[in-house]
Design an enzyme around this catalytic site. Structure first.
Site, PDB file in Angstrom:
ATOM      1  N   LYS A 185       0.812  -1.249  -0.124  1.00 25.52           N
ATOM      2  CA  LYS A 185      -0.056   0.027   0.164  1.00 25.52           C
ATOM      3  C   LYS A 185       0.747   1.457   0.190  1.00 25.52           C
ATOM      4  CE  LYS A 185      -3.035  -1.208  -0.923  1.00 25.52           C
ATOM      5  NZ  LYS A 185      -3.719  -2.000  -1.812  1.00 25.52           N
TER       6      LYS A 185
ATOM      7  N   GLY B 252       1.935   2.573  -2.788  1.00 22.81           N
ATOM      8  CA  GLY B 252       1.687   3.124  -4.279  1.00 22.81           C
ATOM      9  C   GLY B 252       2.397   2.197  -5.270  1.00 22.81           C
ATOM     10  N   THR B 253       2.584   1.060  -5.085  1.00 22.43           N
ATOM     11  CA  THR B 253       3.218   0.263  -5.668  1.00 22.43           C
ATOM     12  C   THR B 253       2.407   0.267  -7.404  1.00 22.43           C
ATOM     13  OG1 THR B 253       2.828  -1.439  -3.966  1.00 22.43           O
ATOM     14  CG2 THR B 253       3.727  -2.061  -6.288  1.00 22.43           C
ATOM     15  N   THR B 254       1.208   0.157  -7.414  1.00 23.90           N
ATOM     16  CA  THR B 254       0.480   0.260  -8.423  1.00 23.90           C
ATOM     17  C   THR B 254       0.918   1.476  -9.693  1.00 23.90           C
ATOM     18  OG1 THR B 254      -1.314  -0.648  -7.189  1.00 23.90           O
ATOM     19  CG2 THR B 254      -2.004  -0.035  -9.219  1.00 23.90           C
TER      20      THR B 254
ATOM     21  N   HIS C 115       7.581  -7.360  -2.229  1.00 29.31           N
ATOM     22  CA  HIS C 115       7.609  -6.595  -0.635  1.00 29.31           C
ATOM     23  C   HIS C 115       8.417  -7.302   0.049  1.00 29.31           C
ATOM     24  CE1 HIS C 115       3.740  -4.823  -2.156  1.00 29.31           C
ATOM     25  NE2 HIS C 115       3.006  -5.593  -1.631  1.00 29.31           N
TER      26      HIS C 115
ATOM     27  N   ARG D 267       6.196   5.411   1.698  1.00 27.66           N
ATOM     28  CA  ARG D 267       5.037   6.287   1.785  1.00 27.66           C
ATOM     29  C   ARG D 267       4.989   6.577   3.072  1.00 27.66           C
ATOM     30  NH1 ARG D 267      -1.187   5.148   0.161  1.00 27.66           N
ATOM     31  NH2 ARG D 267      -1.859   7.441  -0.217  1.00 27.66           N
TER      32      ARG D 267
ATOM     33  N   SER E 260      -4.230   3.003   4.214  1.00 29.66           N
ATOM     34  CA  SER E 260      -4.742   2.633   2.932  1.00 29.66           C
ATOM     35  C   SER E 260      -4.686   0.963   2.982  1.00 29.66           C
ATOM     36  CB  SER E 260      -3.611   2.913   1.894  1.00 29.66           C
ATOM     37  OG  SER E 260      -3.692   2.304   0.751  1.00 29.66           O
TER      38      SER E 260
ATOM     39  N   ARG F  83      -7.893   3.918  -4.677  1.00 30.50           N
ATOM     40  CA  ARG F  83      -8.961   4.312  -3.718  1.00 30.50           C
ATOM     41  C   ARG F  83      -8.922   5.869  -3.817  1.00 30.50           C
ATOM     42  NH1 ARG F  83      -9.268   6.026   1.538  1.00 30.50           N
ATOM     43  NH2 ARG F  83      -7.056   5.948   1.761  1.00 30.50           N
TER      44      ARG F  83
END
Ligand code: A3P
Length: 341
Positions: A86, A88-90, A153, A175, A183, A307
């Protein structure tokens, strides 16, 4: 005491999503003796967390991590995108893919067939342990065209030896822990059956601050890569979600320079950086059908990975006091590291 040698690995399961979110007692996989020798805590997911070499890992992830450690052969041209879940990998996976493959999709015709239009970034930058080694014991990665892009990860100390020994590159995205925590809390709630309602945020906060989060302690994960980036700046690039938000143009150029594929004068004049950022923006990715209603190859809904995409959203879910609790741990853990989050 942890045994130094894990036992031989059991055969892989064909249904990764099913395996991922199971309770330990329902896991069809073997090596129960090895698992039960590791310290155990209730996780946020249905699956419990096991402590392995200083990190809390969901039980189901141990097998793919160990398999990956045994089999993965890094190539000097590989790029690994590393994050705590969570962070901001995407977003960065999309940018990385677009950046590295920009020559292939530069004209308007090939832009229309750009893979990001039809695939979630996680399928274009597959995770070593959540995807590849969860599905197969020894996936055929040698067939992939270089540069191969992978996500992970895994904490720095758990990376396969070949990753540390080779000249491959690691891009670490970090992050702010408060936004990261919120998140993650939202993500976990998506995985819960509706009738169970939300998992109390206070309960998760207690766990998070004690280091009990997937691949946590969160701070130790960050510090491992931060230290590596200081010691080997040519191998490890340390980036933050917040810097990306403030000045994405500078950060994408920094990333391209680090990867050895800097933007040329002509590309800069033609607005290549802006084009990549536009394509990978939250607004653009969330407007695509694949990310609105599609599924990842691992079974999750694509929209679980999008999100709000904002900095400071934690304040909408946590009191100032809860925020201070995370700040306190951050201060203590980062003391002397030179890192500020
Ligand atoms: P929020 O839950 O705060 O909105 P990961 O990709 O590591 O799972 O992290 C998911 C977080 O990154 C979510 O944060 C998600 O909204 C945000 N995110 C996904 N795509 C993004 C994008 N293109 N730009 C900015 N943030 C993005």
């Amino acid at each position: 005491m942890q045994p130094s040698q894990p036992p031989p690995l059991p055969p892989p399961s064909p249904s990764p999503l099913y395996l991922k979110y199971l309770r330990e007692e329902d896991m069809p996989q073997a090596f129960p003796d090895f698992l039960s020798s590791l310290p155990l805590e209730e996780g946020w997911f249905p699956t419990s967390l096991r402590s392995y070499q200083g990190f809390w890992l969901p039980s189901w992830i141990l097998k793919p991590i160990l398999t990956c450690q045994n089999h993965f052969q890094a190539d000097p041209s590989d790029v690994l995108l590393v994050t705590s879940p969570k962070s901001g990998t995407t977003w960065l996976a999309a940018i990385l893919f677009a950046l590295v493959n920009r020559a292939k999709y530069s004209d308007s015709c090939s832009q229309r067939s750009h893979p990001l239009l039809t695939q979630n970034p996680h399928d274009l930058v597959p995770s070593l342990e959540f995807n590849l080694y969860l599905k197969e014991e020894n996936p055929n990665l040698a067939a992939l065209a270089p540069p191969r892009l992978f996500g992970t990860h895994m904490p720095y100390s758990l990376l396969p030896q070949s990753v540390r020994d080779s000249n491959c590159k690691l891009v670490y995205l970090c992050r702010n822990p408060k936004d990261n925590f919120v998140s993650l809390w939202h993500f976990v709630n998506k995985l819960r059956p509706e009738e169970k309602g939300q998992i109390p945020i206070q309960e998760c906060l207690d766990k998070f601050c004690r280091g009990l989060s997937p691949c946590g302690p969160y701070w130790d994960h960050v510090l491992g890569y931060h230290k590596a980036s200081l010691e080997m700046p040519e191998k490890v690039l340390f980036m933050t979600y917040e810097q990306m938000k403030v000045d994405p143009h500078v950060q994408v150029r920094r990333l391209a320079d680090f990867l050895g594929c800097p933007f040329g004068e002509e590309e800069l004049r033609d607005g290549m950086v802006e084009g990549i950022l536009r394509m990978c923006s939250f607004e653009n990715l969330t407007a695509l059908e694949v990310n609105k209603s599609g599924k990842l190859s691992t079974g999750e809904d694509s929209n679980w990975y999008f999100r709000r995409g904002e900095v400071g959203d934690w304040a909408n879910y946590m009191s100032a006091e809860m925020g201070e609790r995370i700040d306190g741990v951050t201060e203590e853990k980062l003391h002397g590291s030179g890192l500020k989050l």
